[in-house]
Every structure is written in structure tokens, then in C-alpha cells.
Scaffold this motif. Structure first.
Motif, PDB file in Angstrom:
ATOM      1  N   ASN A 244       0.892  -1.198  -0.236  1.00  0.00           N
ATOM      2  CA  ASN A 244       0.176   0.030   0.033  1.00  0.00           C
ATOM      3  C   ASN A 244       0.970   1.120   0.036  1.00  0.00           C
ATOM      4  O   ASN A 244       0.545   2.241   0.564  1.00  0.00           O
ATOM      5  CB  ASN A 244      -1.008  -0.006   1.271  1.00  0.00           C
ATOM      6  CG  ASN A 244      -1.983  -1.071   1.176  1.00  0.00           C
ATOM      7  OD1 ASN A 244      -2.084  -1.698   0.069  1.00  0.00           O
ATOM      8  ND2 ASN A 244      -2.520  -1.474   2.294  1.00  0.00           N
ATOM      9  N   TYR A 245       1.878   1.319  -0.865  1.00  0.00           N
ATOM     10  CA  TYR A 245       2.823   2.408  -0.676  1.00  0.00           C
ATOM     11  C   TYR A 245       2.215   3.379  -1.663  1.00  0.00           C
ATOM     12  O   TYR A 245       1.992   3.264  -2.900  1.00  0.00           O
ATOM     13  CB  TYR A 245       4.155   2.133  -1.353  1.00  0.00           C
ATOM     14  CG  TYR A 245       5.088   3.296  -1.234  1.00  0.00           C
ATOM     15  CD1 TYR A 245       5.732   3.806  -2.224  1.00  0.00           C
ATOM     16  CD2 TYR A 245       5.488   3.814   0.037  1.00  0.00           C
ATOM     17  CE1 TYR A 245       6.290   4.948  -2.274  1.00  0.00           C
ATOM     18  CE2 TYR A 245       6.409   4.902   0.278  1.00  0.00           C
ATOM     19  CZ  TYR A 245       6.887   5.439  -0.799  1.00  0.00           C
ATOM     20  OH  TYR A 245       7.638   6.592  -0.939  1.00  0.00           O
ATOM     21  N   SER A 246       2.093   4.645  -1.181  1.00  0.00           N
ATOM     22  CA  SER A 246       1.334   6.057  -1.993  1.00  0.00           C
ATOM     23  C   SER A 246       2.293   7.079  -2.189  1.00  0.00           C
ATOM     24  O   SER A 246       2.406   7.652  -1.078  1.00  0.00           O
ATOM     25  CB  SER A 246       0.138   5.985  -1.304  1.00  0.00           C
ATOM     26  OG  SER A 246      -0.436   7.375  -1.906  1.00  0.00           O
ATOM     27  N   PRO A 247       2.846   7.427  -3.214  1.00  0.00           N
ATOM     28  CA  PRO A 247       3.604   8.550  -3.329  1.00  0.00           C
ATOM     29  C   PRO A 247       2.636   9.779  -2.944  1.00  0.00           C
ATOM     30  O   PRO A 247       3.483  10.795  -2.347  1.00  0.00           O
ATOM     31  CB  PRO A 247       3.992   8.452  -4.755  1.00  0.00           C
ATOM     32  CG  PRO A 247       4.246   7.194  -4.952  1.00  0.00           C
ATOM     33  CD  PRO A 247       2.633   6.651  -4.327  1.00  0.00           C
ATOM     34  N   GLU A 248       1.443   9.849  -3.327  1.00  0.00           N
ATOM     35  CA  GLU A 248       0.646  10.804  -2.934  1.00  0.00           C
ATOM     36  C   GLU A 248       0.448  11.021  -1.420  1.00  0.00           C
ATOM     37  O   GLU A 248       0.492  12.122  -0.956  1.00  0.00           O
ATOM     38  CB  GLU A 248      -0.788  10.854  -3.504  1.00  0.00           C
ATOM     39  CG  GLU A 248      -0.748  10.726  -5.138  1.00  0.00           C
ATOM     40  CD  GLU A 248      -0.314   9.535  -5.746  1.00  0.00           C
ATOM     41  OE1 GLU A 248      -0.277   8.486  -4.929  1.00  0.00           O
ATOM     42  OE2 GLU A 248      -0.022   9.507  -6.873  1.00  0.00           O
ATOM     43  N   ALA A 249       0.227   9.920  -0.819  1.00  0.00           N
ATOM     44  CA  ALA A 249       0.184  10.057   0.732  1.00  0.00           C
ATOM     45  C   ALA A 249       1.424  10.672   1.343  1.00  0.00           C
ATOM     46  O   ALA A 249       1.488  11.674   2.146  1.00  0.00           O
ATOM     47  CB  ALA A 249      -0.368   8.642   1.136  1.00  0.00           C
ATOM     48  N   ASN A 250       2.617  10.192   0.659  1.00  0.00           N
ATOM     49  CA  ASN A 250       3.847  10.524   1.170  1.00  0.00           C
ATOM     50  C   ASN A 250       4.209  12.147   0.967  1.00  0.00           C
ATOM     51  O   ASN A 250       4.634  12.855   1.813  1.00  0.00           O
ATOM     52  CB  ASN A 250       5.118   9.737   0.424  1.00  0.00           C
ATOM     53  CG  ASN A 250       6.388  10.289   1.042  1.00  0.00           C
ATOM     54  OD1 ASN A 250       6.741   9.801   2.235  1.00  0.00           O
ATOM     55  ND2 ASN A 250       7.352  10.502   0.329  1.00  0.00           N
ATOM     56  N   ALA A 251       3.485  12.375  -0.311  1.00  0.00           N
ATOM     57  CA  ALA A 251       3.846  13.912  -0.518  1.00  0.00           C
ATOM     58  C   ALA A 251       2.871  14.826   0.310  1.00  0.00           C
ATOM     59  O   ALA A 251       3.564  15.807   0.721  1.00  0.00           O
ATOM     60  CB  ALA A 251       3.337  14.119  -1.987  1.00  0.00           C
ATOM     61  N   GLU A 252       1.742  14.323   0.767  1.00  0.00           N
ATOM     62  CA  GLU A 252       0.819  15.058   1.684  1.00  0.00           C
ATOM     63  C   GLU A 252       1.416  15.120   2.959  1.00  0.00           C
ATOM     64  O   GLU A 252       1.489  16.171   3.545  1.00  0.00           O
ATOM     65  CB  GLU A 252      -0.349  14.478   1.797  1.00  0.00           C
ATOM     66  CG  GLU A 252      -1.461  14.919   2.606  1.00  0.00           C
ATOM     67  CD  GLU A 252      -1.769  16.412   2.346  1.00  0.00           C
ATOM     68  OE1 GLU A 252      -1.919  17.368   3.214  1.00  0.00           O
ATOM     69  OE2 GLU A 252      -1.719  16.829   1.065  1.00  0.00           O
ATOM     70  N   TYR A 253       2.252  14.029   3.503  1.00  0.00           N
ATOM     71  CA  TYR A 253       2.940  13.771   4.717  1.00  0.00           C
ATOM     72  C   TYR A 253       3.923  14.887   4.744  1.00  0.00           C
ATOM     73  O   TYR A 253       4.281  15.345   5.637  1.00  0.00           O
ATOM     74  CB  TYR A 253       3.178  12.505   5.110  1.00  0.00           C
ATOM     75  CG  TYR A 253       3.846  12.236   6.455  1.00  0.00           C
ATOM     76  CD1 TYR A 253       3.310  12.834   7.376  1.00  0.00           C
ATOM     77  CD2 TYR A 253       5.234  12.134   6.198  1.00  0.00           C
ATOM     78  CE1 TYR A 253       3.950  12.886   8.722  1.00  0.00           C
ATOM     79  CE2 TYR A 253       6.003  12.338   7.608  1.00  0.00           C
ATOM     80  CZ  TYR A 253       5.465  12.515   8.892  1.00  0.00           C
ATOM     81  OH  TYR A 253       6.085  12.494   9.951  1.00  0.00           O
ATOM     82  N   ALA A 254       4.616  14.862   3.693  1.00  0.00           N
ATOM     83  CA  ALA A 254       5.845  15.772   3.556  1.00  0.00           C
ATOM     84  C   ALA A 254       5.460  17.487   3.643  1.00  0.00           C
ATOM     85  O   ALA A 254       6.137  17.985   4.263  1.00  0.00           O
ATOM     86  CB  ALA A 254       6.448  15.581   1.954  1.00  0.00           C
ATOM     87  N   TYR A 257       4.931  17.713   7.496  1.00  0.00           N
ATOM     88  CA  TYR A 257       6.168  17.625   8.353  1.00  0.00           C
ATOM     89  C   TYR A 257       6.727  19.047   7.856  1.00  0.00           C
ATOM     90  O   TYR A 257       7.282  19.585   8.793  1.00  0.00           O
ATOM     91  CB  TYR A 257       6.913  16.648   7.694  1.00  0.00           C
ATOM     92  CG  TYR A 257       8.156  16.244   8.142  1.00  0.00           C
ATOM     93  CD1 TYR A 257       8.560  15.499   9.656  1.00  0.00           C
ATOM     94  CD2 TYR A 257       9.323  16.867   7.511  1.00  0.00           C
ATOM     95  CE1 TYR A 257       9.579  15.494  10.041  1.00  0.00           C
ATOM     96  CE2 TYR A 257      10.595  16.716   7.886  1.00  0.00           C
ATOM     97  CZ  TYR A 257      10.827  16.160   9.151  1.00  0.00           C
ATOM     98  OH  TYR A 257      12.146  16.125   9.661  1.00  0.00           O
ATOM     99  N   THR A 258       6.784  19.586   6.628  1.00  0.00           N
ATOM    100  CA  THR A 258       7.438  20.824   6.496  1.00  0.00           C
ATOM    101  C   THR A 258       7.022  21.791   7.195  1.00  0.00           C
ATOM    102  O   THR A 258       7.741  22.880   7.778  1.00  0.00           O
ATOM    103  CB  THR A 258       7.885  20.970   4.911  1.00  0.00           C
ATOM    104  OG1 THR A 258       8.279  19.922   4.298  1.00  0.00           O
ATOM    105  CG2 THR A 258       8.504  22.103   4.644  1.00  0.00           C
ATOM    106  N   ALA A 259       5.525  21.813   7.084  1.00  0.00           N
ATOM    107  CA  ALA A 259       4.760  23.147   7.794  1.00  0.00           C
ATOM    108  C   ALA A 259       5.117  22.852   9.344  1.00  0.00           C
ATOM    109  O   ALA A 259       5.193  23.760   9.792  1.00  0.00           O
ATOM    110  CB  ALA A 259       3.390  22.850   7.269  1.00  0.00           C
ATOM    111  N   GLN A 260       4.871  21.683   9.856  1.00  0.00           N
ATOM    112  CA  GLN A 260       5.170  21.657  11.404  1.00  0.00           C
ATOM    113  C   GLN A 260       6.547  22.106  11.588  1.00  0.00           C
ATOM    114  O   GLN A 260       6.690  22.749  12.585  1.00  0.00           O
ATOM    115  CB  GLN A 260       4.915  20.216  11.649  1.00  0.00           C
ATOM    116  CG  GLN A 260       4.857  20.062  13.016  1.00  0.00           C
ATOM    117  CD  GLN A 260       6.222  19.643  13.780  1.00  0.00           C
ATOM    118  OE1 GLN A 260       7.079  19.139  13.057  1.00  0.00           O
ATOM    119  NE2 GLN A 260       6.449  20.037  15.164  1.00  0.00           N
ATOM    120  N   ARG A 261       7.763  21.662  10.868  1.00  0.00           N
ATOM    121  CA  ARG A 261       9.123  22.146  11.409  1.00  0.00           C
ATOM    122  C   ARG A 261       9.119  23.801  11.284  1.00  0.00           C
ATOM    123  O   ARG A 261       9.734  24.136  11.957  1.00  0.00           O
ATOM    124  CB  ARG A 261       9.932  21.233  10.257  1.00  0.00           C
ATOM    125  CG  ARG A 261      10.119  19.896  10.460  1.00  0.00           C
ATOM    126  CD  ARG A 261      10.825  19.243  11.616  1.00  0.00           C
ATOM    127  NE  ARG A 261      12.147  19.540  11.164  1.00  0.00           N
ATOM    128  CZ  ARG A 261      13.291  18.542  11.803  1.00  0.00           C
ATOM    129  NH1 ARG A 261      12.927  17.761  12.574  1.00  0.00           N
ATOM    130  NH2 ARG A 261      14.512  18.864  11.572  1.00  0.00           N
TER     131      ARG A 261
END
Length: 328
Positions: A244-254, A257-261
């Protein structure tokens, strides 16, 4: 003593030696369940194997040069691959994946898979991390190696876990856990860095079973910071594939993550500014011999009334040399 008796004695001694050896030497614990595990299937059919996540397909960035394989390159006498001559079963259920901790909170910057540019396999995932970020043990286990490899992983740690997995953490800037140390899932083991053959700070993270480099995305759901299921069935035919690897989900998390940092950095900057402003706003002086409130007020462009208010003093208060008086 005739020849037949000598031969018989040698055979008896050999059998005794082999019997003693068999009582002290044990293969890893998973082999005790090998017969049952050979027929095991993945726990949930909904977690199907995804397409081969090559760099071209996912369009992720590559590093300038790939890491070496510490199980194949430079595996010298003090770093023996103990699985080199052990027969690995076709399928085995790896348990206790629910007792995990993410190695770091970063998103995937380069996934597991074939790298056309280097014509070789990338045997782990690269996770976003800044120099000095804490890296954690993924599962309970014992540190087997911490070592420096200039042309590959840089500073790296290998942990052998109680669920029979091994994990590798590469490009660290500092070791925290020493070889032989028993760690719990979530214990700090090192700090992220940019050592070895790396073009920028990140964590290179591998999951291995008896030397086989499993795709970490088959075990971890990095976009949701969890594991897919509580167990994973290692299979020699499919261990390189994700679940279930999803580049789209990873991009959303990225993005999250970037906003939180960024928000955290801004908050820290604001706190530092407020502290600096507070320090600049408050000023104290030491009372000199013969000083009075009026003399201190004149030297610091203020009034006796303000000094009394800021310091809780009366206008005729007697001052002592060295006494601290707030003037601003």
C-alpha cells in the motif's frame, strides 16, 4: 590395541563431540517454528503487494552515489555476516511489529528499489532528517554494530531485534548506543547527519531478515507513521515489494511535516527574540560606594520615583555597595 579398536574409539569420540556441539549451538529462534511458518500467508489480503516502486516510476530524487551494502562490502572478520551459510526459509512470519517506534519522523525522500542511474538496488529508504535530529530504535533489541564507513553509510548502527529483524541506520553524525547495548523501541541510538557517501542530511534506514533487505515500506507506513499490521510474512519472492505504498500520501505527509517544522522553527525564533527583548528591556546596575538613588537616576536618565517603583524602595532608602538596582 588393534586397528579396529582404534577406529572404534575415534568414531565414539567424534560422536561425543558432535553431540556436545549440537547441545550448545542454536540457530536463530525463528527456525523452531520453521515448519509452521513455511505455509504462512500475509495476515490481511487487503494489504496487497504494490507495483515495483522504482525511482523512475515514483519520480523521487536520487543521491549522488548509492550506499554500499554492509552485508556484501567490507564485511570483515570483526563484522561477520552470521547468516552467510545459514539456509533461510522460503516464508516466515515476523511478529510483534506493533511494538515499534518510528526511527525518525521524516518523510521518504528516496524509496527502496532499483536506481537506474547507478544500475543497482537501493536497499533501504531515505528519510528526511536534519543534522542533530534524534534517531530511535525501531524495535526492542541489541546493538550489534556501530561503525564508520567513509565510502558508504558513514556512521551507521545495526540492531538485532527480538522479532528476528535487523535494522540499519546510516549517515549518522553521532552514536548514542554502543555495541552490545540492549535498547527498547523508542530509545535514542544516535543523531542524524550527513556522513559517508551522502549529498545532504538524511537517515538511510533498512529492515533486514537474515541478511535479506526487506523493503521497509512493506513493514512501515511512513506517511501515517505506523506499521501496516502487527505481523509481516517474509517471502523470498516478494520481500522487495511495498504494501500500500502511496507517493501521494507521502507527498501530503511531506507538506505537513515541512509546515510543522517551519512552525516549530518560527516559534523557537519568536521565543529567542522575546527572551532577547526581555533581556534588553531589563537593565540593572551595581551600587557604588557613596551612591544614592538620585545619583543612580541621573547616570541612567531616569527618576528617583521610577527607581523606587521598579525596586520597591523608598526615596530615602540606604543603599549598600554592590546592591543591584533595576534602572530599566
Amino acid at each position: 590395541m588393534n586397528l579396529s579398536r582404534i577406529t572404534t574409539s575415534i568414531i565414539v569420540a567424534a560422536i561425543a563431540t558432535l553431540t556436545s556441539f549440537s547441545q550448545t549451538y542454536r540457530l536463530p529462534g525463528q527456525h523452531t517454528e520453521q515448519a509452521d511458518n513455511l505455509l504462512a500467508n500475509q495476515a490481511k489480503i487487503s494489504h496487497s503487494i504494490s507495483v515495483n516502486p522504482t525511482i523512475d516510476y515514483l519520480n523521487y530524487s536520487e543521491e549522488e552515489a548509492p550506499e554500499g551494502d554492509i552485508y556484501e562490502i567490507g564485511w570483515n572478520s570483526n563484522m561477520v555476516n552470521c547468516y552467510a551459510n545459514v539456509e533461510v526459509p522460503q516464508t516466515v512470519i515476523i511478529r510483534d511489529l506493533d511494538k515499534f517506534h518510528m526511527p525518525c519522523k521524516g518523510y521518504v525522500t528516496s524509496p527502496y528499489g532499483y536506481r537506474p542511474r547507478f544500475r543497482r538496488q537501493h536497499k533501504g529508504v531515505d528519510l528526511k532528517a536534519s543534522v542533530g535530529d534524534t534517531i530511535y530504535a525501531a524495535f526492542d533489541g541489541r546493538v550489534r554494530i556501530n561503525k564508520y564507513e567513509a565510502k558508504g553509510y558513514g556512521k551507521y548502527i545495526v540492531i538485532r531485534h527480538t522479532n528476528d529483524l535487523e535494522t540499519v541506520y546510516g549517515h549518522l553524525s553521532r552514536f548514542i548506543a554502543e555495541p552490545g547495548t540492549y535498547v527498547k523501541a523508542g530509545d535514542p541510538i544516535g543523531l542524524a547527519g550527513n556522513t559517508g557517501r551522502s549529498t545532504g542530511p538524511h537517515l538511510h534506514f533498512e529492515t533486514r531478515y537474515m541478511g535479506y533487505a526487506i523493503n521497509p515500506a512493506a513493514i512501515f507506513d511512513f506517511a501515517n507513521q505506523t506499521t501496516h499490521t502487527d505481523t509481516y510474512t517474509f517471502d523470498k519472492r516478494t520481500y522487495t515489494q511495498a504494501r500500500n505504498y502511496s507517493p501521494e500520501a507521502n507527498a501530503e505527509y511531506a507538506r505537513a511535516y515541512t509546515a510543522q517544522r517551519a512552525a516549530s522553527a518560527a516559534d523557537n525564533s519568536g521565543k529567542a527574540h522575546r527572551k532577547a527583548t526581555t533581556r534588553n528591556a531589563r537593565k540593572t546596575v551595581a551600587v557604588k560606594k557613596g551612591d544614592s538613588l538620585s545619583r543612580i537616576a541621573n547616570r541612567n536618565n531616569t527618576t528617583v520615583a521610577k527607581l523606587c517603583k521598579m525596586n520597591g524602595l523608598k526615596a530615602n532608602a540606604t543603599l549598600k555597595p554592590g546592591q543591584k538596582i533595576r534602572v530599566k
